[in-house]
Every structure is written in C-alpha cells, then in structure tokens.
Design an enzyme around this catalytic site. Structure first.
Site, PDB file in Angstrom:
ATOM      1  N   TYR A   1      62.430  95.319  96.521  1.00  0.00           N
ATOM      2  CA  TYR A   1      61.442  94.113  96.065  1.00  0.00           C
ATOM      3  C   TYR A   1      60.039  94.575  95.940  1.00  0.00           C
ATOM      4  O   TYR A   1      59.639  95.527  95.908  1.00  0.00           O
ATOM      5  CB  TYR A   1      60.666  93.397  97.863  1.00  0.00           C
ATOM      6  CG  TYR A   1      60.160  92.148  97.797  1.00  0.00           C
ATOM      7  CD1 TYR A   1      60.647  91.002  97.896  1.00  0.00           C
ATOM      8  CD2 TYR A   1      58.802  91.969  97.846  1.00  0.00           C
ATOM      9  CE1 TYR A   1      59.938  89.743  98.306  1.00  0.00           C
ATOM     10  CE2 TYR A   1      58.289  91.135  97.179  1.00  0.00           C
ATOM     11  CZ  TYR A   1      58.679  90.103  97.803  1.00  0.00           C
ATOM     12  OH  TYR A   1      57.550  88.724  97.089  1.00  0.00           O
ATOM     13  N   SER A   2      59.940  93.976  95.051  1.00  0.00           N
ATOM     14  CA  SER A   2      59.023  94.515  93.999  1.00  0.00           C
ATOM     15  C   SER A   2      57.967  93.294  93.238  1.00  0.00           C
ATOM     16  O   SER A   2      58.668  92.361  92.554  1.00  0.00           O
ATOM     17  CB  SER A   2      59.125  95.118  92.695  1.00  0.00           C
ATOM     18  OG  SER A   2      58.233  95.672  91.584  1.00  0.00           O
ATOM     19  N   ASN A   3      56.502  93.393  93.369  1.00  0.00           N
ATOM     20  CA  ASN A   3      55.838  92.192  92.923  1.00  0.00           C
ATOM     21  C   ASN A   3      55.782  92.580  91.117  1.00  0.00           C
ATOM     22  O   ASN A   3      55.332  91.204  90.641  1.00  0.00           O
ATOM     23  CB  ASN A   3      54.972  92.464  93.492  1.00  0.00           C
ATOM     24  CG  ASN A   3      54.320  92.059  94.495  1.00  0.00           C
ATOM     25  OD1 ASN A   3      54.594  91.050  95.239  1.00  0.00           O
ATOM     26  ND2 ASN A   3      53.746  92.758  95.707  1.00  0.00           N
TER      27      ASN A   3
ATOM     28  N   GLY B   1      55.724  84.276 103.161  1.00  0.00           N
ATOM     29  CA  GLY B   1      54.560  84.543 101.934  1.00  0.00           C
ATOM     30  C   GLY B   1      53.443  85.666 103.046  1.00  0.00           C
ATOM     31  O   GLY B   1      53.418  85.452 104.221  1.00  0.00           O
TER      32      GLY B   1
ATOM     33  N   SER C   1      53.921  85.121  98.618  1.00  0.00           N
ATOM     34  CA  SER C   1      54.737  85.519  98.044  1.00  0.00           C
ATOM     35  C   SER C   1      55.621  83.862  97.585  1.00  0.00           C
ATOM     36  O   SER C   1      56.891  84.207  97.306  1.00  0.00           O
ATOM     37  CB  SER C   1      55.786  86.271  98.293  1.00  0.00           C
ATOM     38  OG  SER C   1      55.089  87.633  98.035  1.00  0.00           O
TER      39      SER C   1
END
Length: 385
Positions: free
Chosen positions: A195-197, A340, A102
């Site tokens: 949090y969301s990809n 990440g 990330s």
C-alpha cells in the site's frame, strides 16, 4: 488516509494549535432513529450496532462514534455515541461530516475507470504515456509502471506519507510525489503488493492531465453530483475546516498523552490519496451506487473488482482491486469498500451485492492493530445485523 501500518494511520503526526484536552469518563449520548436520549432509556432495546458504538467510546477511548446503516430495502438508520466536542460537551451531530481519508482513493479510481471506458486512459499503458519523464528514481521508472499498477498498489512506489515532516501547511501534489521519489522502490513493478499513497497522487495527476480539469472538479462532476452526494466534497486549497455539522477530531502523540483537537487542519497532504470529507450515509450511497453499476460500465466495474491478496494491510481474507477492498463477512459473503484514516478520524465500512451498506467512524485516528480490527468488527456487525 492510510500510512506505514496501513488501513490505519499515517506516519506523520498532526499537531494542533489548540490546547490539549484531557479525556475523562465519557458518558455516551445515544442517537437512534433521530431521537436523542440518555443511554439508560435505550438499555432494554439497544441493538448490536448501538452497543458496539457505546463500547468504542467506553472501552477504546474514542471521544465519539457514528454509524449509518442501510438495509436491503434502502432504509437507513443512524447511530451516535459519545461527545461531539470535548471542550463544550456538545452532542455528536446526526450523520455528521468526517474526514474520510483513503476512501478518497475509491472516488479517484472511479474517475480513472470512467476515463478508461471513454478510451481516454488505458489501464495497461505506462505512466509515461500521460506524465512523460515525471517518474524517475532509484529503481523507479514511469516507463515501466502501468496505470493498473498504480490503482492496485503493485507499482512498488515508496509511500511519500512515511517521509513527511511535522510541518502543517499546503502541499502541492508534485511536492508529495517528489518526496516519494527521493526514496528507492520497494520492489519492481508488478512483482509485489504494498500500500502506497504515492500511487494515487499519480493517478490524480493523470486525471488532471487527461481532462485538463482539477481532480476536485472531476470527482464532483463525475461522482458526487450524479449520485446525489449532498454532504461530500473535496476541500479547496486553504480549506482547513469542515463545512457542515461534524464531531471534532482528536489525536494524541502517545498512549498516555492528552487528546488534542485537530479538527482544523490543511488536508492537502492527503490530496488524491485521502483529502475528502463526507458522511456515513453518503458513503453508503456511493458504494451502493458503485456496486449496482450506476458509476461504471460492467467491463470497468469487473476490472475494479478483480483483486489480489492484501491481508497485511486490510486483515484476514482481505483483497484489493482497483481502489476497492473486499473483505469476508462473518455472516457470509463479501463487503466491498475501502476505509480511511486521517488525523482525528477513522472510518470503516462497505456495501454488499444484495443492497446492504454500513459505515462507522470514530473521532480519533487509530494507531494500534487491535483498535483498527475492532472498528472493522463493528462495521461487520452493522452489515450482518
């Protein structure tokens, strides 16, 4: 790449076609200032960073640990501990490449904010302005979600990586988005933080729509080349390996399962949320360049550093800006970075406004909160030394 328990792991486990490798006792090989030696030779003069890396290998079960530390004067020192390849016993490459998960989000956010500075994107415009009709679902409407909310994780969009299966293959970005849109929104846009990809898949699609170039091209042209990141790249479709010297990455399906080598994996299911490869020194260079204004005009950098609370994911005192995380340091001041997680690798680190930078990586994806906080502590030690 971050997932359901965030600043940590993806829900989906990556499996390897290689045979499982049991990890026994690992004797750390120590590399400091470019000289490889047995740990005993350094015992009397190891600094706190080296001791911390040795502990990550000895106590936490990581096959290898790497660190790159930059002081206020720009001088860099690299460290390693452990074994780079459990099958051969090869040493850990100095400043080796790893999958940075990330941390990719910060690169994407920089590109979006450059487009904002060029008046090609508006942070407060709705997603439908750029991707009309694409984002619809249960409680989900691209006519109500802004670009800013994507970059800051306040959109309420569900996290697609919580819902992928175990199929290791190429994923098109729109397939990742479609997976997310099968699930209801977590909250109305702007009324929470989670949090969301999925947010960054959409940000990447906006970059491609506006520039008419691939996301990889824009990151390379706008960030990688201008800053001189010689060991950083966005893998091309089908590029499952890591191009330059690197420690192997490992995974285990449960606490008592053997480690599996998962170095070679199609990273497309990370895409704009976590696909990139880099080194500790390149990440230090990137975050330092960002904070000193080499990548963004002052107005956009100020927007990037405008934060909201994000402790649930990134720990006590942490706040999230636009693709950038601030964390309080035990020695005072703030660290600005991201971190990440991707199958086989975990990274933590950041930079400070006075010129310090540090990045630490281990060669297994951390699944426990305590392990992730310990890696953050090591990064803090490096920044505060």
């Amino acid at each position: 790449m971050h997932g359901q328990t965030q600043q940590g792991r993806w829900r989906r486990r990556a499996l390897s076609a290689t045979a499982a490798l049991a990890i026994g006792v690992i004797t750390p090989g120590v590399l400091t200032a470019g000289v490889l030696a047995a740990p005993q030779a350094f015992a009397a003069r190891q600094d706190s960073v080296q001791r911390s890396l040795n502990a990550l290998v000895r106590d936490d079960g990581s096959p290898a640990a790497l660190a790159s530390v930059q002081d206020r004067g720009g001088r860099t020192r690299t460290y390693t501990a452990g074994v780079g390849d459990l099958a051969t016993g090869a040493p850990v490459p100095v400043d080796g490449q790893v999958r940075i998960g990330s941390n990719t989000k910060t690169f994407v956010a920089v590109v979006v904010l450059q487009l904002v500075a060029e008046r090609k994107v508006d942070l407060d415009a709705f997603v439908d302005t750029y991707l009309p009709g694409l984002v619809r679902g249960d409680g989900i409407d691209g006519r109500r979600i802004t670009v800013r909310e994507l970059l800051q994780h306040t959109s309420g969009l569900p996290n697609y990586s919580d819902h992928l299966g175990d199929d290791i293959r190429y994923y098109d970005p729109r397939e990742l988005l479609a997976t997310a849109l099968q699930h209801p929104a977590d909250f109305p846009p702007g009324e929470g933080w989670k949090y969301s990809n999925t947010n960054y898949v959409l940000a990447g699609l906006i970059v491609q729509k506006v520039t008419r170039h691939s996301l990889a091209e824009e990151i390379d042209r706008r960030v990688v080349k201008p800053v001189g990141l010689r060991h950083t790249y966005f893998p091309a479709p089908g590029d499952a390996g890591i191009r330059e010297p690197h420690p192997h990455g490992y995974d285990r399906e449960s606490a008592d399962a053997p480690l599996r080598d998962i170095t070679e994996i199609d990273p497309s299911w990370g895409w704009a949320a976590g696909q990139m490869v880099s080194t500790g020194s390149d990440l230090n260079r990137f975050f330092s360049a960002l904070l000193t204004g080499r990548l963004l005009p002052p107005a956009q950098l100020a927007q990037m550093r405008t934060t909201v609370p994000a402790e649930a994911t990134f720990g006590p005192g942490a706040r999230y800006g636009l693709g950038l995380v601030s964390r309080p340091l035990p020695c005072g001041g703030l660290s600005w970075g991201h971190g990440g997680s991707f199958p086989g690798y975990e990274t933590r680190g950041g930079a400070t406004d006075d010129g310090r930078a540090a990045n630490v990586a281990v060669t297994r994806q951390l699944t426990g909160e305590a392990d992730r906080r310990e890696l953050e502590r090591v990064a803090d030690t490096a920044l505060c030394r």
